[in-house]
Structures are given as C-alpha cells and as structure tokens.
Design an enzyme around this catalytic site. Structure first.
Site, PDB file in Angstrom:
ATOM      1  N   ALA A  12     -27.591 -25.476  25.865  1.00  0.00           N
ATOM      2  CA  ALA A  12     -26.280 -24.825  25.835  1.00  0.00           C
ATOM      3  C   ALA A  12     -26.323 -23.401  25.303  1.00  0.00           C
ATOM      4  O   ALA A  12     -25.938 -22.443  25.997  1.00  0.00           O
ATOM      5  CB  ALA A  12     -25.307 -25.670  25.019  1.00  0.00           C
ATOM      6  N   ARG A  25     -27.304  -6.892  32.196  1.00  0.00           N
ATOM      7  CA  ARG A  25     -28.492  -6.044  32.325  1.00  0.00           C
ATOM      8  C   ARG A  25     -29.405  -6.622  33.393  1.00  0.00           C
ATOM      9  O   ARG A  25     -29.764  -7.801  33.362  1.00  0.00           O
ATOM     10  CB  ARG A  25     -29.231  -5.943  30.987  1.00  0.00           C
ATOM     11  CG  ARG A  25     -28.399  -5.297  29.882  1.00  0.00           C
ATOM     12  CD  ARG A  25     -29.123  -5.282  28.552  1.00  0.00           C
ATOM     13  NE  ARG A  25     -30.335  -4.460  28.568  1.00  0.00           N
ATOM     14  CZ  ARG A  25     -31.114  -4.273  27.507  1.00  0.00           C
ATOM     15  NH1 ARG A  25     -30.812  -4.850  26.346  1.00  0.00           N
ATOM     16  NH2 ARG A  25     -32.190  -3.510  27.591  1.00  0.00           N
ATOM     17  N   SER A  42     -29.555 -26.500  30.426  1.00  0.00           N
ATOM     18  CA  SER A  42     -28.095 -26.473  30.593  1.00  0.00           C
ATOM     19  C   SER A  42     -27.509 -27.839  30.951  1.00  0.00           C
ATOM     20  O   SER A  42     -26.837 -28.002  31.964  1.00  0.00           O
ATOM     21  CB  SER A  42     -27.714 -25.450  31.670  1.00  0.00           C
ATOM     22  OG  SER A  42     -28.141 -24.169  31.335  1.00  0.00           O
ATOM     23  N   CYS A  46     -23.809 -34.440  25.202  1.00  0.00           N
ATOM     24  CA  CYS A  46     -22.647 -35.253  24.824  1.00  0.00           C
ATOM     25  C   CYS A  46     -22.361 -36.346  25.850  1.00  0.00           C
ATOM     26  O   CYS A  46     -21.708 -37.346  25.536  1.00  0.00           O
ATOM     27  CB  CYS A  46     -21.413 -34.373  24.676  1.00  0.00           C
ATOM     28  SG  CYS A  46     -21.572 -33.056  23.448  1.00  0.00           S
TER      29      CYS A  46
END
Length: 459
Positions: A12, A25, A42, A46
């Site tokens: 996360a 950038r 990612s 939970c």
C-alpha cells in the site's frame, strides 16, 4: 542527471509513493526501483480473512495493481528482493534475492521506507509448528486455504483483536468449531471493556467460544509434529489449525540499524510531509510511510502506532507527491476503525477511557441503546453507542459502536466531529439524514451526544 528513487516495500504505502512520484516525474528525470520481497504488489491484506472464509473468490480479487501493471507505468518492480541494510553514508541499500541468495547493492538519491509491520508471535513452545498460521500476506492466506482439510473440526484463534475476530468468522464459515483465546479482560481491546463484553456475549451467541484472561502456555503437537491443541494455564483446547491474531509491531529493523529516529511506540518518526528527520544531514531524501511509521493522534496530541491500510495509502501518496515536486502533508489521525464478526459490526474512533486517562483528560461518558432504523420499520436492530466527552469544554473525545444493520459506518460522523474538534453540544445539532429505513428521527449518534451533554451539565 537522472535521480534514482528506491522504495523498500511494494504494497500500500510503497506502491502509492512510487506511483505518485512517477505521475509527477518521468523516467528521464527519475528512475524508480521498488524492492518487494514477496510475490505481490498493491494488494488488500485486510481482505485476506474474507478470502479465507470463502466470501472472496480468490487472491486476484484482492490485488489492486499487479507488478506487471506497475512496470507498464515505468516502475522497476523487483520481486523476491529483500532489503537487508541501509547505508546512509554511501546512499546504498543492500539487497538479497530470496530465491538464489545473491547479494547486490543499489544506490539511491531518494529512499522510501515502507517495510510495514510484522506479526507478533507469542514466545511459547510449539508456536512454529506445522498447522500454526499467520495472516499477514496473500501468501499467508493461500497457505491457510491450502491447509484446510474436510476432516478438520477444531480451530483455535490466539488473540481477539481485529484480525482475531475476523479469522474466527472465517474459520466458522469453513465449518469449524472455533475457540478464541484472548489474554485481555474482553476481546477487542481497542474498545473499553464495557463495550468489549458486548462483542464477547454476541460471539458466544454465534457459537464461537471466547476465552478471556487466557494465558497461552504452549502449542501442543502430536507424534507427527503437527499441532493438536493449545494449552493455557487452565486447560488445553483441541486444534486442527491455529491462527494467530495477536497483533503486529512496526517493522523498523532496517531503519533502526541505519540510525534513523524511532518514536516511543517503535515506529519511524516523520514530519508532516513523511520525511524522516532526526537532525542528521544524512537523513536528507529519506522518507517513510505505512505500518512502519508512527502517526500523530489528533485527539490526544501523542504519537501512536496504528497499522491500517487507509493510513498507509494516504501516507504513501503524500510522500510520492513531495518526492515528485508537489506539496502534501499527512496531518494525523483520530484512530477510526471498523470490523465485523458474522452479523455483528464494531466501530471506534478517538480515545478510550484508558487513553483519555493517559492523556490527562477529565471526562464524562454516556452509553445509549438505539436502533439503526425507525423502531417500527422492518429489520430494525439494536445498537449500543458509547461517547466520551471532555469535562468543562464538552469537546468530543471518542465514540464506540457495537451493533448490526449498518451500525459501523455511523462512526464516520463521529470521526468528522473529532477532526473538527466539535463539542457534544455541537454534535446534537448536526443535520443528519433521516428516513425510517435508514435511521430513527434522532440518530443514535445524536442520542449519545445529547446524553453526554446532559452528563456534562450535571458534572
């Protein structure tokens, strides 16, 4: 000259930081290397209990962005790469390939530490025996699912916090007899004991055995070395599977060894922009985010370790924005969290009584029972709301809710009120939505605030 950003951790916080920096950038200006020791990026840790319980179809459903998707966006994601050391003088990270053992060193101009948290394992005999499972990562969830056997009948969950009660539900959904062993006076220590007892009672009504003041002494094994029971000071509980729900601690070994500043709770201390700064020029360009950091509690004014995915994503975003040349801050939290076990919903925000005592507040409490809908509307069910307010000023300090039928998300109103430093009298005047299918005329939050205001007037 192209700068290099190295991110330690690809979940996360780390992935959010890398993605936000890349948006601002391009690769001709900033090279971004993400080191992830696992196989996934990612993903929603939970959601693991709901996957284990069969409510989620598979691991892919919990992945927000796979490594390949990050690579398509210009991130050099290196799976199976474990950071083993940070050299601030040489501006290098020591890395080991978890599969081959090959060592490497990667230089950096900017560094994001997003190492997360590690599960707490009770230091008792047998805790590492086959059949004992943590549920921190997708790989942990897969290992537990693979271990499920139709012949198994008993599961023991050690710990009655968020993960503990969610895994108790998962094991029950899998058809096992479940015992939760918690060393506290009541499960859900993030609640006051008078609210935790409501969780205890209703879990028992669901058929989940909850044992409090449970001093786990050993995980007992059979002749094959596999778990067969969990022993407390009083007795043994049969177990075909043992699931650990004993909480986590910030994974700050790398930061500590590098001489970076840690706070009282062991988390990395950052400023509002998520920069790590301890007064040493070598800390320039070092950032941290996620479960490895401390956060400012906006109610008590103290720093705390609160490992939640909501915080991790926001902190990573802020770090990435700043690395990318924009400006962002993470001002702190009020400690909002929700959970469920079967149909029972549990929510809290702000301070418990023990937190208020530790912070030096003088306060009053109010506990009310109400319903989530108009009492006459079909399906209306009871909920209990507890509110804590500062004596004299009337400032709201904390709210806890235990109930069903949409009880938990009512905590969001309280979280906003806490952030705005509202008094309970202010809360009674909030213009909340009303219709019989959704709320009584006086919403439970308003009823609790009104009772707290009355208590203040009497004190």
């Amino acid at each position: 000259m192209v700068e290099r950003l190295v991110v330690i951790g690809g979940d996360a916080a780390g992935a959010s930081a890398a993605s936000q920096a890349r948006q601002r950038r391009g690769p001709d200006d900033l090279e971004i290397v993400v080191l992830e020791r696992g196989r996934h990026t990612s993903y929603s840790a939970c959601g693991v209990p709901y996957w284990v319980g069969g409510l989620v179809s598979g691991a892919d459903a919990l992945v927000a962005r796979a490594p390949e998707a990050h690579r398509e966006r210009g991130l050099d994601v290196r799976l199976g790469s474990e950071a083993e050391g940070i050299d601030l003088d040489k501006r290098e990270v020591a890395v080991r390939d978890v599969h081959t053992g090959a060592a490497d060193r990667i230089g950096f101009d900017q560094l994001v530490i997003a190492t997360g948290a590690t599960p707490v394992r009770p230091p008792v005999p047998g805790i590492d025996a086959p059949g004992v499972y943590g549920v921190q990562t997708l790989d942990d969830g897969q290992a537990l699912i693979d271990a499920l056997d139709p012949a198994y009948t008993h599961a023991v969950v050690i710990g009655g916090g968020y993960i503990g009660i969610e895994m108790a539900e998962a094991m029950k959904l899998r058809g096992l007899d479940v015992t939760v062993l918690d060393r506290g006076a009541q499960p859900m220590s993030t609640l006051d004991p008078d609210m935790g007892v409501l969780v205890h009672e209703q879990m028992e009504e669901m058929g989940i055995n909850v044992v409090t003041h449970a001093d786990v002494r050993a995980v007992e094994t059979g002749p094959d070395g596999r778990v067969r029971a969990v022993a407390t000071a009083e007795r043994s509980y049969p177990a075909d599977l043992v699931v650990l729900g004993t909480g986590v601690r910030p994974a700050t070994g790398l930061a500590r060894d590098a001489g970076l500043p840690l706070g009282d709770s062991g988390g990395i201390r950052t400023d509002l922009r998520m920069r790590v700064w301890g007064g040493d020029p070598r800390h320039e360009g070092v950032w941290a985010a996620g479960d490895c950091v401390e956060v400012l509690d906006l109610v008590s004014g103290r720093f705390r370790h609160i490992p939640l995915g909501t915080h991790a994503n926001k902190q990573g975003r802020v770090a990435g924005m700043n690395i990318g040349g924009d400006y962002g801050t993470f001002p702190g939290v009020v400690g909002t969290a929700v959970s469920k076990v079967c149909e029972l919903e549990i929510a809290r925000t702000g301070l418990r009584e023990s937190d208020a005592d530790a912070a030096g507040f003088s306060y009053v409490t109010a506990v009310i029972e109400s319903t989530g809908r108009a009492g006459y509307y079909p399906g209306a069910q009871r909920m209990t709301v507890k509110m804590i307010a500062e004596r004299v000023s009337g400032r709201l300090l904390g709210v806890q809710i235990v109930g069903r039928d949409g009880a938990a998300k009512r905590i969001d109103v309280a979280a906003v009120a806490l952030t705005a430093r509202m008094t309970v009298e202010d809360v009674t005047a909030l213009d909340l939505g009303y219709a019989p299918p959704f709320s009584p005329v006086w919403d439970p939050i308003l009823v609790a605030a009104r009772k707290a205001a009355q208590r203040l007037a009497q004190s």
